[in-house]
Design an enzyme around this catalytic site. Structure first.
Site, mmCIF file in Angstrom:
data_model
loop_
_atom_site.group_PDB
_atom_site.id
_atom_site.type_symbol
_atom_site.label_atom_id
_atom_site.label_comp_id
_atom_site.label_asym_id
_atom_site.label_seq_id
_atom_site.Cartn_x
_atom_site.Cartn_y
_atom_site.Cartn_z
ATOM 1 N N HIS A 1 -6.288 -8.542 -0.015
ATOM 2 C CA HIS A 1 -6.373 -7.371 0.856
ATOM 3 C C HIS A 1 -7.215 -7.737 2.065
ATOM 4 O O HIS A 1 -8.446 -7.799 1.981
ATOM 5 C CB HIS A 1 -7.002 -6.219 0.069
ATOM 6 C CG HIS A 1 -6.782 -4.889 0.696
ATOM 7 N ND1 HIS A 1 -5.599 -4.208 0.585
ATOM 8 C CD2 HIS A 1 -7.579 -4.121 1.464
ATOM 9 C CE1 HIS A 1 -5.685 -3.067 1.236
ATOM 10 N NE2 HIS A 1 -6.880 -2.988 1.784
ATOM 11 N N HIS B 1 -3.032 -4.432 3.217
ATOM 12 C CA HIS B 1 -4.041 -3.791 4.093
ATOM 13 C C HIS B 1 -3.526 -3.475 5.491
ATOM 14 O O HIS B 1 -3.906 -2.449 6.031
ATOM 15 C CB HIS B 1 -5.324 -4.620 4.207
ATOM 16 C CG HIS B 1 -6.351 -4.031 5.140
ATOM 17 N ND1 HIS B 1 -6.995 -2.840 4.875
ATOM 18 C CD2 HIS B 1 -6.830 -4.456 6.352
ATOM 19 C CE1 HIS B 1 -7.841 -2.578 5.880
ATOM 20 N NE2 HIS B 1 -7.744 -3.530 6.787
ATOM 21 N N GLU C 1 -4.212 1.709 -2.901
ATOM 22 C CA GLU C 1 -5.508 2.108 -2.300
ATOM 23 C C GLU C 1 -5.422 3.328 -1.395
ATOM 24 O O GLU C 1 -6.441 3.937 -1.100
ATOM 25 C CB GLU C 1 -6.132 0.929 -1.534
ATOM 26 C CG GLU C 1 -5.405 0.609 -0.238
ATOM 27 C CD GLU C 1 -6.323 0.106 0.870
ATOM 28 O OE1 GLU C 1 -7.524 -0.026 0.641
ATOM 29 O OE2 GLU C 1 -5.804 -0.119 1.970
ATOM 30 N N ASN C 2 -4.194 3.677 -0.911
ATOM 31 C CA ASN C 2 -4.048 4.841 -0.022
ATOM 32 C C ASN C 2 -3.176 5.928 -0.643
ATOM 33 O O ASN C 2 -2.645 6.790 0.055
ATOM 34 C CB ASN C 2 -3.416 4.423 1.313
ATOM 35 C CG ASN C 2 -4.119 3.264 1.966
ATOM 36 O OD1 ASN C 2 -3.615 2.137 1.942
ATOM 37 N ND2 ASN C 2 -5.302 3.505 2.506
ATOM 38 N N ASP D 1 0.806 -1.231 0.000
ATOM 39 C CA ASP D 1 0.000 0.000 0.000
ATOM 40 C C ASP D 1 0.841 1.285 0.000
ATOM 41 O O ASP D 1 1.511 1.591 0.991
ATOM 42 C CB ASP D 1 -0.920 0.023 1.218
ATOM 43 C CG ASP D 1 -1.752 -1.241 1.372
ATOM 44 O OD1 ASP D 1 -1.270 -2.327 0.967
ATOM 45 O OD2 ASP D 1 -2.866 -1.160 1.909
ATOM 46 N N ASN E 1 -10.128 -1.799 0.474
ATOM 47 C CA ASN E 1 -11.327 -1.203 1.065
ATOM 48 C C ASN E 1 -11.406 0.305 0.838
ATOM 49 O O ASN E 1 -12.461 0.899 1.014
ATOM 50 C CB ASN E 1 -11.390 -1.512 2.569
ATOM 51 C CG ASN E 1 -10.142 -1.088 3.308
ATOM 52 O OD1 ASN E 1 -9.023 -1.475 2.936
ATOM 53 N ND2 ASN E 1 -10.301 -0.297 4.341
ATOM 54 N N HIS E 2 -10.294 0.927 0.422
ATOM 55 C CA HIS E 2 -10.326 2.370 0.125
ATOM 56 C C HIS E 2 -10.502 2.663 -1.370
ATOM 57 O O HIS E 2 -10.288 3.803 -1.800
ATOM 58 C CB HIS E 2 -9.050 3.039 0.648
ATOM 59 C CG HIS E 2 -8.980 3.111 2.146
ATOM 60 N ND1 HIS E 2 -9.804 3.929 2.889
ATOM 61 C CD2 HIS E 2 -8.219 2.442 3.044
ATOM 62 C CE1 HIS E 2 -9.532 3.771 4.177
ATOM 63 N NE2 HIS E 2 -8.576 2.877 4.292
#
Ligand SMILES: [Fe+2]
Ligand SMILES: [Fe+2]
Length: 272
Positions: A153, A178, A39-40, A8, A67-68
């Site tokens: 993830h 994650h 994702e971040n 990430d 999840n993001h």
């Protein structure tokens, strides 16, 4: 085939670490394929089209999410035209984008990249085991794909280990993302799949999961609303997993943790 996965990317420190170091690593390590979890990447929350393009330009062949995925709403739109950006395959039917993609590695190999998301201590989603089974059935290792990379993830190491054994012998690498913390269990499973429970993050480790420390600490002390979480601003590290993949079988011949940066003990692949 030489493959690198990076965990990430968190905010600007993570993006700068990728942009400053990955182009040279691709050359020096003669990498054939690179996958990055993004994702971040946008201020700690989601990804924008411009940032996705930056990661691809820096040397990523594909970018995965989690999840993001949709924290930056534009991702719901541009993911449709960016086939090298994938989101977890076990989102409900009708979710924009795709959960797997095939990229061509520098050595000509066809690499299937699959992104799935866990369900333990996470939002309810469709079954990740069934989802990855469907993606592998459509594109099996050794038939359609020369290598298979699975980014799982997930929060729980039990779910990650179960997924790894479920896929052992059918994927080149199963790597967790994650948690933003690299695990020390890098290994090759009995049937030839490389595995590490979590790749760790690419970002500033002088932080709580890549974010400035004060607000996360406060939230554990006081259960009241507070400031927004903001990415830390110090120098970023790269963190991930390197795999030497057998050209004939698509399975792992060697796997190493990769940690490059100021805060964690350095770890390099055997070819470095
Ligand atoms: Fe993350
Ligand atoms: Fe996540």
């Amino acid at each position: 085939m030489r493959f690198l996965f990076l965990g990430d990317v968190v905010g600007r420190p993570g993006r700068i670490a990728v942009q400053e170091r990955l182009p040279a690593l691709r050359l020096r390590w003669q990498l054939d394929c690179v996958v990055i979890n993004g994702e971040n990447a946008a201020g700690g929350f989601g990804i924008t089209e411009a940032i996705c393009d930056e990661l691809l330009a820096a040397g990523a062949d594909a970018v995965t999410l989690g999840n993001h995925s949709w924290d930056q709403r534009e991702a719901l739109v541009f993911i449709a035209r960016q086939d090298r950006l994938i989101r977890p395959a076990n989102y409900p039917p009708g979710t924009p984008g795709r959960g797997a993609t095939i990229v061509e590695a520098r050595n000509g190999a066809r690499v299937l990249v699959v992104n799935i998301m866990g369900r333990i201590f996470m939002d309810a989603l469709d079954d990740p085991f069934a989802a990855v089974e469907r993606e592998l059935a459509a594109c099996p290792l050794g038939e359609v794909a020369d290598a298979v990379i699975v980014d799982f993830h997930a929060e729980a190491t039990s779910e990650k280990q179960a997924m790894a054994y479920f896929l052992d012998g059918r994927a080149s690498l199963v790597v967790g993302t994650h948690t933003h913390v690299p695990t020390a269990d890098t290994r090759i499973l009995p049937a030839g799949t490389a595995y590490q429970s979590d790749a760790g993050m690419s970002g500033d480790y002088d932080s709580v999961l890549g974010m400035q420390k004060d607000e996360p600490v406060r939230r554990f002390l006081q259960k009241t609303p507070g400031a927004r979480l903001e990415p830390a601003t110090g120098p970023g590290s790269l963190s991930g997993v390197a795999v030497e993949i057998d050209d004939a079988t698509g399975l792992a011949r060697a796997v190493w943790p990769v940690r490059l940066g100021p805060h964690l003990g350095e770890a390099l692949p055997g070819w470095a």
